[in-house]
Scaffold this active site. Structure first.
Site, mmCIF file in Angstrom:
data_model
loop_
_atom_site.group_PDB
_atom_site.id
_atom_site.type_symbol
_atom_site.label_atom_id
_atom_site.label_comp_id
_atom_site.label_asym_id
_atom_site.label_seq_id
_atom_site.Cartn_x
_atom_site.Cartn_y
_atom_site.Cartn_z
ATOM 1 N N ASP A 190 -45.800 -96.850 35.336
ATOM 2 C CA ASP A 190 -44.749 -95.992 35.907
ATOM 3 C C ASP A 190 -45.305 -94.753 36.588
ATOM 4 O O ASP A 190 -44.630 -93.723 36.662
ATOM 5 C CB ASP A 190 -43.737 -95.544 34.828
ATOM 6 C CG ASP A 190 -43.193 -96.705 34.033
ATOM 7 O OD1 ASP A 190 -42.862 -97.720 34.664
ATOM 8 O OD2 ASP A 190 -43.116 -96.605 32.804
ATOM 9 N N LYS B 95 -47.009 -96.108 41.546
ATOM 10 C CA LYS B 95 -47.932 -96.908 42.367
ATOM 11 C C LYS B 95 -47.230 -97.485 43.593
ATOM 12 O O LYS B 95 -47.808 -97.557 44.666
ATOM 13 C CB LYS B 95 -48.516 -98.077 41.553
ATOM 14 C CG LYS B 95 -49.413 -97.641 40.419
ATOM 15 C CD LYS B 95 -49.839 -98.814 39.567
ATOM 16 C CE LYS B 95 -48.721 -99.428 38.766
ATOM 17 N NZ LYS B 95 -48.133 -98.602 37.714
ATOM 18 N N GLN C 70 -48.407 -101.947 35.829
ATOM 19 C CA GLN C 70 -48.696 -101.197 34.596
ATOM 20 C C GLN C 70 -49.897 -100.256 34.813
ATOM 21 O O GLN C 70 -50.207 -99.940 35.938
ATOM 22 C CB GLN C 70 -48.919 -102.134 33.399
ATOM 23 C CG GLN C 70 -47.672 -102.906 32.970
ATOM 24 C CD GLN C 70 -47.486 -104.216 33.698
ATOM 25 O OE1 GLN C 70 -48.429 -104.943 33.925
ATOM 26 N NE2 GLN C 70 -46.271 -104.532 34.058
ATOM 27 N N GLY D 119 -41.681 -102.727 37.562
ATOM 28 C CA GLY D 119 -40.508 -102.515 38.397
ATOM 29 C C GLY D 119 -40.729 -101.317 39.275
ATOM 30 O O GLY D 119 -41.291 -100.321 38.838
ATOM 31 N N HIS D 120 -40.360 -101.439 40.537
ATOM 32 C CA HIS D 120 -40.346 -100.237 41.348
ATOM 33 C C HIS D 120 -39.118 -100.234 42.229
ATOM 34 O O HIS D 120 -38.586 -101.272 42.600
ATOM 35 C CB HIS D 120 -41.646 -100.051 42.139
ATOM 36 C CG HIS D 120 -42.076 -101.248 42.873
ATOM 37 N ND1 HIS D 120 -43.133 -102.020 42.489
ATOM 38 C CD2 HIS D 120 -41.560 -101.812 43.964
ATOM 39 C CE1 HIS D 120 -43.249 -103.019 43.317
ATOM 40 N NE2 HIS D 120 -42.317 -102.917 44.220
HETATM 41 P P1 IMP Z 1 -44.805 -106.342 27.834
HETATM 42 O O1 IMP Z 1 -45.642 -106.142 29.058
HETATM 43 O O2 IMP Z 1 -43.375 -106.634 28.137
HETATM 44 O O3 IMP Z 1 -45.422 -107.310 26.885
HETATM 45 O O4 IMP Z 1 -44.782 -104.940 27.033
HETATM 46 C C1 IMP Z 1 -45.938 -104.404 26.409
HETATM 47 C C2 IMP Z 1 -45.962 -102.894 26.529
HETATM 48 O O5 IMP Z 1 -46.179 -102.543 27.884
HETATM 49 C C3 IMP Z 1 -44.666 -102.191 26.132
HETATM 50 O O6 IMP Z 1 -44.997 -100.940 25.563
HETATM 51 C C4 IMP Z 1 -43.954 -101.973 27.461
HETATM 52 O O7 IMP Z 1 -43.074 -100.873 27.404
HETATM 53 C C5 IMP Z 1 -45.136 -101.677 28.352
HETATM 54 N N1 IMP Z 1 -44.891 -102.016 29.756
HETATM 55 C C6 IMP Z 1 -44.890 -103.232 30.331
HETATM 56 N N2 IMP Z 1 -44.666 -103.155 31.642
HETATM 57 C C7 IMP Z 1 -44.560 -101.843 31.926
HETATM 58 C C8 IMP Z 1 -44.364 -101.115 33.141
HETATM 59 O O8 IMP Z 1 -44.277 -101.670 34.250
HETATM 60 N N3 IMP Z 1 -44.306 -99.765 33.005
HETATM 61 C C9 IMP Z 1 -44.461 -99.139 31.822
HETATM 62 N N4 IMP Z 1 -44.645 -99.768 30.674
HETATM 63 C C10 IMP Z 1 -44.711 -101.109 30.723
#
Ligand code: IMP
Length: 427
Positions: free
Chosen positions: A13, A16, A224, A40-41
């Site tokens: 977040d 990017k 991420q 997500g953006h």
């Molecule tokens: P997962 O990617 O859904 O398995 O989540 C694993 C961890 O990564 C969790 O703490 C999510 O909140 C975090 N996470 C996954 N994708 C994002 C993102 O795009 N932005 C911020 N945190 C993310």
């Protein structure tokens, strides 16, 4: 040959999408290399706001080709939705502009159900995943039982494979006491997605390799951030993919000599969604203020983000692990109006040990032994959203970015001072 890699330098977040949007003006190909619709953006097109989770933000630049690379995990339902939403806005996102690597893995509804069930079963130790099926899909990929996008080329066979994998997942869901997913229904839906998406399939390595060989610019878009990286993040509170710059090479399939620049993106403060360590977290009124002013709520899940001070211990680690050539600092304007600002410049342990780089490798228990050492800087009252050059910033804001640059040891190539594309300080 030139590949530019844009990576998140914190916990995701960081903004990017906005940096990619800026750099995409010069790019021939914009490629996502990791993650899935957990990312997500928000993009603004035709005055309308659209949330993209899978399609690279380069899609808004008419001349750029977009690739969803081999390292990505794809929820086909989401991809179809995004293609349709873009079409409604008059943005061409057909197979002539958008390509899907045949080696990308496919997320099934049963992967999503398993993600939720597994995280719930962790109880107090829950990661707080986005429940998009990311972890279970990468687990199937590593276990060599996953479904690859290329299999959609034969929709009937693909549907059979979907049903078989769903049945296998159902056996595990049963153990969690969770409602199974209907295999036939999933197979039918996925057959339709296969028919819809097979024209988008491509050999991603050929697309990237040919572009680089022709001297074109390939912009690699990371999802991420560093501390969510499966190897180098705050394991197990991480996502399941390589979010670091190296992930671009494996997730797209090209060699390191082609990389001309690696840009790290960081907010002027720090945020994190989901659970896990966060040394500079603010659980007080300042944290709440940053969340409200910065609109720090997840694009994908709407969850409030945890907010805290900027941590250059993390950014130095990001510079080291990614080989950063430049740093883009976003949302500096959110800090306007705070009387004093703190920045973590090192961590210390009770036994007197000190580190200037984030100590991720020994795990979260070891990390808990470290405390941030802060430096305090004066804040500024002025509205900085109109600044376009460093010289336009009030002295305290200029001092803040200059100190950050010094502390991290990487040049700041961009500073964001507002949500608009033009609200950027370049030099
Ligand atoms: P997962 O990617 O859904 O398995 O989540 C694993 C961890 O990564 C969790 O703490 C999510 O909140 C975090 N996470 C996954 N994708 C994002 C993102 O795009 N932005 C911020 N945190 C993310």
């Amino acid at each position: 040959m030139s590949a530019i890699i844009v990576v998140g330098a914190q916990w995701g977040d960081e903004g990017k999408g906005r940096v990619v949007d800026y750099l995409a003006q010069e790019a021939h190909l914009v490629a996502r290399y990791n993650g899935g619709d957990n990312a997500g953006h928000t993009v603004v097109a035709q005055g309308r706001t659209l949330k993209l989770h899978l399609v690279p933000s380069g899609i808004l630049h008419r001349d750029a080709l977009c690739l969803i690379g081999a390292g990505v995990v794809v929820n086909p339902e989401r991809l179809v939705e995004e293609i349709e939403a873009l079409a409604e806005l008059g943005v061409a996102a057909g197979p002539e502009r958008l390509k899907l690597s045949a080696a990308a893995h496919i997320i099934l509804p049963s992967h999503r159900a398993l993600d939720g069930a597994r995280d719930a079963a962790r109880g107090q130790g829950a990661i707080g995943t986005t429940k998009r099926g990311i972890g279970p899909t990468y687990a199937d990929k590593a276990a060599r039982v996953g479904l690859r996008a290329g299999e959609m080329g034969d929709p009937a066979r693909f549907a059979e494979r979907v049903a078989a994998l769903v049945e296998e997942h159902n056996r595990r869901l049963e153990r969690y006491g969770v409602e199974p997913v209907a295999p036939d229904e999933a197979a039918e839906r996925y057959r339709a997605y296969a028919e819809r998406l097979s024209p988008y399939l491509t050999d991603g390595t050929a697309l990237v390799g040919d572009a680089l060989a022709a001297g074109k610019t390939v912009l690699c878009e990371g999802a991420q951030g560093l501390l969510l990286d499966i190897d180098h993040g705050t394991y197990p509170y991480v996502t399941s993919s390589a979010t670091v710059a190296g992930g671009a090479l494996t997730g797209l399939g090209f060699g390191p000599a082609a990389v001309s620049q690696v840009i790290g993106v960081a907010k002027a403060y720090t945020t994190r969604v989901g659970r896990g360590p966060f040394p500079t977290e603010l659980t007080d009124a300042i944290g709440d203020r940053i969340r409200e002013v910065g609109r720090e709520y997840g694009t994908t899940t709407g969850r409030p983000r945890r907010c805290g001070w900027l941590d250059v211990v993390i950014l130095r680690y990001a510079a080291r692990v990614n080989g950063l050539d430049g740093l883009a600092l976003t949302k500096l304007d959110v800090l306007s109006g705070l009387e004093r600002l703190r920045v973590a410049v090192a961590y210390e342990r009770d036994d007197g040990a000190r580190t200037e780089f984030f100590p991720a490798e020994f795990g979260v228990e070891e990390l808990a032994r470290w405390r941030p050492v802060y430096e305090e800087l004066p804040g500024w009252e002025e509205d900085i959203s109109g600044a376009r050059r460093r010289a336009d910033l009030p002295p305290a804001a200029r001092a803040y970015v200059e100190r950050v640059e010094e502390w991290v040891g990487v040049p700041l190539v961009m500073v964001g001072v507002g949500p608009g594309r033009e609200q950027t300080v370049l030099s």
